[in-house]
Design an enzyme around this catalytic site. Structure first.
Site, PDB file in Angstrom:
ATOM      1  N   HIS A 258       1.005  -1.240   0.148  1.00 32.97           N
ATOM      2  CA  HIS A 258      -0.243   0.049   0.158  1.00 32.97           C
ATOM      3  C   HIS A 258       0.721   1.170   0.026  1.00 32.97           C
ATOM      4  O   HIS A 258       0.773   2.219  -0.774  1.00 32.97           O
ATOM      5  CB  HIS A 258      -0.697  -0.070   1.212  1.00 32.97           C
ATOM      6  CG  HIS A 258      -2.019   1.032   1.273  1.00 32.97           C
ATOM      7  ND1 HIS A 258      -3.193   0.808   0.803  1.00 32.97           N
ATOM      8  CD2 HIS A 258      -1.668   2.205   1.649  1.00 32.97           C
ATOM      9  CE1 HIS A 258      -3.619   2.191   1.103  1.00 32.97           C
ATOM     10  NE2 HIS A 258      -2.681   3.239   1.667  1.00 32.97           N
ATOM     11  N   GLU A 259       1.680   1.330   0.937  1.00 30.59           N
ATOM     12  CA  GLU A 259       2.815   2.473   1.075  1.00 30.59           C
ATOM     13  C   GLU A 259       3.658   2.660  -0.116  1.00 30.59           C
ATOM     14  O   GLU A 259       3.787   3.783  -0.506  1.00 30.59           O
ATOM     15  CB  GLU A 259       3.357   2.538   2.268  1.00 30.59           C
ATOM     16  CG  GLU A 259       2.579   2.515   3.729  1.00 30.59           C
ATOM     17  CD  GLU A 259       1.613   3.575   3.648  1.00 30.59           C
ATOM     18  OE1 GLU A 259       1.428   4.617   3.000  1.00 30.59           O
ATOM     19  OE2 GLU A 259       0.657   3.315   4.158  1.00 30.59           O
ATOM     20  N   HIS A 262       1.776   4.558  -2.554  1.00 29.08           N
ATOM     21  CA  HIS A 262       1.744   5.911  -2.585  1.00 29.08           C
ATOM     22  C   HIS A 262       3.142   6.659  -2.919  1.00 29.08           C
ATOM     23  O   HIS A 262       3.459   7.661  -3.707  1.00 29.08           O
ATOM     24  CB  HIS A 262       1.525   6.357  -0.901  1.00 29.08           C
ATOM     25  CG  HIS A 262       0.261   6.276  -0.591  1.00 29.08           C
ATOM     26  ND1 HIS A 262      -0.821   6.929  -0.881  1.00 29.08           N
ATOM     27  CD2 HIS A 262      -0.357   5.642   0.165  1.00 29.08           C
ATOM     28  CE1 HIS A 262      -1.925   6.637  -0.511  1.00 29.08           C
ATOM     29  NE2 HIS A 262      -1.744   5.773   0.555  1.00 29.08           N
ATOM     30  N   GLU A 288      -4.655   7.798  -3.267  1.00 25.49           N
ATOM     31  CA  GLU A 288      -5.170   6.444  -2.519  1.00 25.49           C
ATOM     32  C   GLU A 288      -5.608   5.435  -3.792  1.00 25.49           C
ATOM     33  O   GLU A 288      -5.513   4.359  -3.516  1.00 25.49           O
ATOM     34  CB  GLU A 288      -6.403   6.670  -1.730  1.00 25.49           C
ATOM     35  CG  GLU A 288      -6.777   5.629  -0.986  1.00 25.49           C
ATOM     36  CD  GLU A 288      -5.928   5.400   0.434  1.00 25.49           C
ATOM     37  OE1 GLU A 288      -4.873   6.149   0.522  1.00 25.49           O
ATOM     38  OE2 GLU A 288      -5.998   4.332   0.965  1.00 25.49           O
TER      39      GLU A 288
HETATM   40 ZN    ZN Z   1      -3.172   5.257   1.789  1.00 25.85          ZN
END
Ligand code: ZN
Length: 493
Positions: A258-259, A262, A288
């Site tokens: 997830h990170e 980003h 996101e």
């Molecule tokens: Zn996030």
């Protein structure tokens, strides 16, 4: 060179330094969550306040207004830079200094009161503070909105140009199909979870491999541990954090992916935009969309989890799951739970929709803070089919409202919706993508995202950024179709 192009050049030189100082402020925050000795907290608060004052003085510097009035954009990049600087300047100037200071003071206090109230399961201790925060944010919204919608004025900070009327329509289409899907899934037999304990060194090693597999440039980034994973920075210094749990390695792996989503967005932006307003992800929702498509549509896909299954067995030996199919089901297990951040792909957006409706009613004045807990509990029961057992599992679970972040929650679901749109477009462009994913090869997937979305940074408005990448208006349809097909197959619906 004319006076007008001089004004643009002077403005951009000034802005360049402001952006650099903003990065320094962000790195102070990163340090606080990863490296800072605990005893340094009071000094760090002073350091944060000092840099915040410097940034505020630069944002309200009267020369910025003069440069903006005189500057003329020579091309689309210059026009976008001016649009970003103008929006930020106008916003800051519309809010009286007294109100901005009171908001900063009150939210800082409210954050501490919230943390204690959550630990004590004491809603009554928090509500008076929350009421103050809501009152101040409504006052701020009135300064910003003019004749417009109060909630939109706050939401605009996180998703410029987006309107809550559009969110209401989109979320009304999402909710019934998500509730129906969760109900159908939870009536079925549950797949077996992983078994055993997973040593930290192995988790961190595999986590690093995953980060690099997804395209994270470790030469311009680093991975550290933090209590709550986050990514931080832009351009040539984008850092991420992860965490480990001995019995739940998926928490580590999918937090990392997830990170990384980003971080890859920030690392993927055109180098020409470094330390300019275009050199950051364009909005929270688009940001996101990158973390979610990496984590879910790619990272939790049948093809990719087949590869991950082999990596996990190589790293940890027997993990209590005996086939790629069973592993895919374990990764995507749908389970009852109270906590948004622990929710699976099917139920996550229901948590967000609940918060959106409640916070919007608070901001517009249709719901009183005193009635918030009852409203939360009623809605939770209606959508999830069981009752909230304690405030830390309900109204007190999230930090956002204590910090005054009204208008932020819907960007999570918007990100999921955008990820659904991007994934459909990516699959149409790369029909044999699963062959790559099953070998742990993300190069074409991340290449597609970089080319069509990431490299453009803040060049276009958020919605136009998605339209440019996908060739279509964003809609909830692709996300719903994807969820129903994926979980229909896993659960035999
Ligand atoms: Zn996030």
């Amino acid at each position: 060179m004319t006076a007008n192009t001089d004004a643009y050049a002077e403005l951009m030189a000034f802005q360049h330094e402001t952006e650099a100082l903003g990065q320094i402020a962000g790195r102070l925050g990163w340090d606080q969550e990863t490296m800072m000795p605990a005893g340094a907290t009071p000094q760090r608060a002073e350091e944060h306040a000092a840099i915040a004052n410097v940034l505020h003085a630069r944002q309200t510097d009267p020369r910025v207004g003069e440069w903006l009035d005189r500057a003329v954009a020579a091309d689309a990049v210059a026009a976008a830079n001016l649009r970003h600087i103008r929006r930020s300047y106008d916003r800051t100037m519309k809010v009286p200094a007294r109100l901005a200071a009171e908001l900063a003071r009150t939210t800082s206090l409210a954050h501490r009161v919230w943390a204690q109230a959550r630990a004590d399961e004491d809603v009554a201790a928090f509500l008076p503070m929350l009421d103050k925060v809501v009152t101040l944010r409504r006052e701020e919204a009135a300064c910003l909105a003019g004749d417009g919608d109060l909630y939109d004025a706050l939401h605009d900070d996180y998703e410029p140009g987006n309107k809550s009327a559009d969110l209401v329509t989109m979320f009304a289409a999402l909710r019934p199909r998500l509730v129906a899907l969760r109900t159908a899934i939870l009536a079925r037999h549950q797949p077996a979870p992983l078994r055993g304990t997973f040593d930290e060194a192995g988790q961190l090693k595999l986590s690093r491999l995953l980060a690099q597999t997804f395209g994270y440039d470790m030469d311009k980034g680093r991975i550290d541990k933090a209590v709550h994973p986050f990514s931080s920075g832009s351009g040539l210094d984008v850092r991420i954090t992860t965490r480990t749990s001995p019995t739940d390695p998926f928490n580590c792996f999918y937090s990392t992916i997830h990170e990384v989503g980003h971080a890859c967005y920030e690392q993927g932006i055109d180098a020409d935009y470094l330390l300019t307003p275009l050199g950051n992800g364009v909005s929270m929702g688009v940001h996101e969309s990158q973390s979610r498509i990496y984590e879910n549509q790619l990272g939790r896909s049948r093809a990719f989890t087949g590869w991950l299954y082999g990596q996990m067995r190589d790293t940890f030996g027997d993990i209590g799951v005996t086939s790629e199919e069973a592993f895919h089901a374990a990764v995507n297990r749908v389970h009852n739970g109270y906590i948004r951040t622990e929710a699976d792909e099917v139920q996550y957006n229901l948590h967000v929709l609940l918060r959106f409706d409640l916070e919007r009613a608070l901001v517009t004045g249709d719901l009183a803070v005193a009635d918030l807990e009852a409203a939360w509990n009623d809605r939770f029961l209606a959508d999830f089919g069981f009752a909230v057992d304690k405030p830390s599992n309900g109204i007190l679970q999230d930090v956002h409202w204590s910090e005054g972040l009204f208008g932020y929650f819907p960007t999570y679901t918007l990100g999921n919706v955008y990820a659904g749109c991007l994934h459909a477009a990516m699959r149409a462009a790369l029909p044999d993508l699963d062959d790559d994913l099953s070998r742990g090869d993300l190069a074409r997937a991340t290449g597609w995202l970089r080319k069509n979305l990431q490299r453009h940074g803040g060049l276009r408005e958020p919605r136009a950024t998605i339209i440019h990448a996908t060739g279509a208006e964003p809609s909830e349809g692709p996300l719903l179709d994807y969820l129903e097909a994926k979980f229909g197959a896993i659960y035999g619906l």
